[in-house]
Design an enzyme around this catalytic site. Structure first.
Site, short mmCIF file in Angstrom:
data_model
loop_
_atom_site.label_atom_id
_atom_site.label_comp_id
_atom_site.label_asym_id
_atom_site.label_seq_id
_atom_site.Cartn_x
_atom_site.Cartn_y
_atom_site.Cartn_z
N ASP A 9 -37.27 5.81 -0.34
CA ASP A 9 -37.52 6.20 -1.72
C ASP A 9 -38.90 5.66 -2.10
O ASP A 9 -39.41 4.73 -1.48
CB ASP A 9 -36.42 5.55 -2.58
CG ASP A 9 -36.70 5.68 -4.06
OD1 ASP A 9 -36.97 6.80 -4.51
OD2 ASP A 9 -36.65 4.64 -4.77
N ASP A 11 -40.39 5.51 -5.96
CA ASP A 11 -40.34 4.78 -7.25
C ASP A 11 -39.42 3.57 -7.21
O ASP A 11 -38.21 3.72 -7.03
CB ASP A 11 -39.82 5.70 -8.37
CG ASP A 11 -40.86 6.68 -8.82
OD1 ASP A 11 -41.84 6.88 -8.07
OD2 ASP A 11 -40.70 7.24 -9.92
N ASP A 214 -33.42 1.99 -4.16
CA ASP A 214 -33.13 1.01 -5.21
C ASP A 214 -32.13 1.51 -6.25
O ASP A 214 -31.69 0.75 -7.09
CB ASP A 214 -34.42 0.58 -5.92
CG ASP A 214 -35.00 1.68 -6.81
OD1 ASP A 214 -34.88 2.87 -6.44
OD2 ASP A 214 -35.57 1.36 -7.87
MG LIG Z 1 -36.17 4.65 -6.96
#
Ligand SMILES: [Mg+2]
Length: 275
Positions: A9, A11, A214
């Protein structure tokens, strides 16, 4: 030969949540390049945005855009047919214009105030995301996923209502860091699977897949890799979006975003015992 391949990922994971910098992960990024490990971005960002990050971080591998909505493969990577920008594009999601129309219908039918990215001003997009003015057109170049905010009061019941409404239309909503996302029946995990088939067709290597994320929109990716790693979220000292109880297979990286990323990746790829 056994080889690592890393899905990540962007961001809040490889990129710092506030300033979008990957600086803290430079040591691991260098090691990845040296060891010729494919690094695959799997993000809610658009292809136009990811192309910029690929240039910035000099990464030239396939990538997964818009939460699994599409796979882009650079020219010559697997030898497939390419578009005018030298990428082979594998669409997995539904068309953007269709998603936009469905979001509008949902707002009317459920009497909710929903604002899609397509209806936001540039300033609103900047306010929600913290990207620069120059990056706004890239964020708007959407193909398979409409990010949106709920301006009405958000309760668990609101979310349930929305989920049911969209599920009946074979659509899904997903919560990312900054937005909810409306999309077809796609996710990062399905895209990981589809892309791994291409890697397997094109090499005799035995791939060990690593996935880093996350947020809840990374769970499907976690479920489709051999080694799943969650990084911490700000503010310091950091916390996880996931519970060890609910995700017993998950590895928990020490460190927020790119710090945790750097540490976890180095630990695996430089440690021969992990092989
Ligand atoms: Mg993320």
């Amino acid at each position: 030969m056994k080889r690592y391949i890393i899905f990540t990922d962007l961001d809040g994971t490889l990129l710092d949540m506030r300033d979008y910098s990957a600086d803290a992960a430079i040591p691991a990024l260098r090691e990845i390049k040296e060891r010729n490990i494919p690094l695959i971005f799997a993000t809610s960002k658009t292809a136009a945005e990811i192309k910029e990050y690929s240039l910035k971080l000099s990464v030239n591998h396939p990538f997964i855009c818009e939460n699994g909505g599409g796979i882009y493969i650079p020219e010559g990577y697997f030898g497939g047919e390419v578009d005018s920008e030298q990428f082979e594009v594998i669409p997995l999601g539904l068309e953007y214009s269709y998603l936009r129309a469905e979001l509008k219908s949902a707002a009317e039918d459920l009497n909710l105030e929903l604002q899609g990215m397509g209806d936001m001003t540039d300033d609103e997009i900047i306010g929600f995301t913290g990207i620069t003015e120059a990056e706004v057109p890239l964020a708007r170049t959407r193909e398979f996923d409409e990010p949106f905010v709920i301006k009405s009061e958000v309760t668990e019941a609101t979310i349930k209502k929305l989920e049911t409404y969209f599920r009946n239309k074979k659509l899904e909503i997903l919560k990312g860091n900054r937005f909810y996302h409306l999309m077809g029946n796609i996710n990062k995990g399905k895209a990981v699977k589809a892309l791994m088939e291409r890697f397997e067709e094109n090499s005799k290597d035995e791939w060990i897949t690593i996935g880093l994320g996350d947020s809840p929109n990374d769970i499907a990716m976690f479920e489709n890799v051999n080694v799943a790693i969650a990084v911490m979220k700000p503010p310091p000292p950091g916390h996880y979006d996931f519970d060890e109880k609910d995700f017993p297979y998950l590895n928990f990286a020490e460190g927020i975003g790119p710090q945790g990323w750097n540490k976890a990746v180095l630990e695996i790829i430089t440690n021969p015992q992990h092989r």
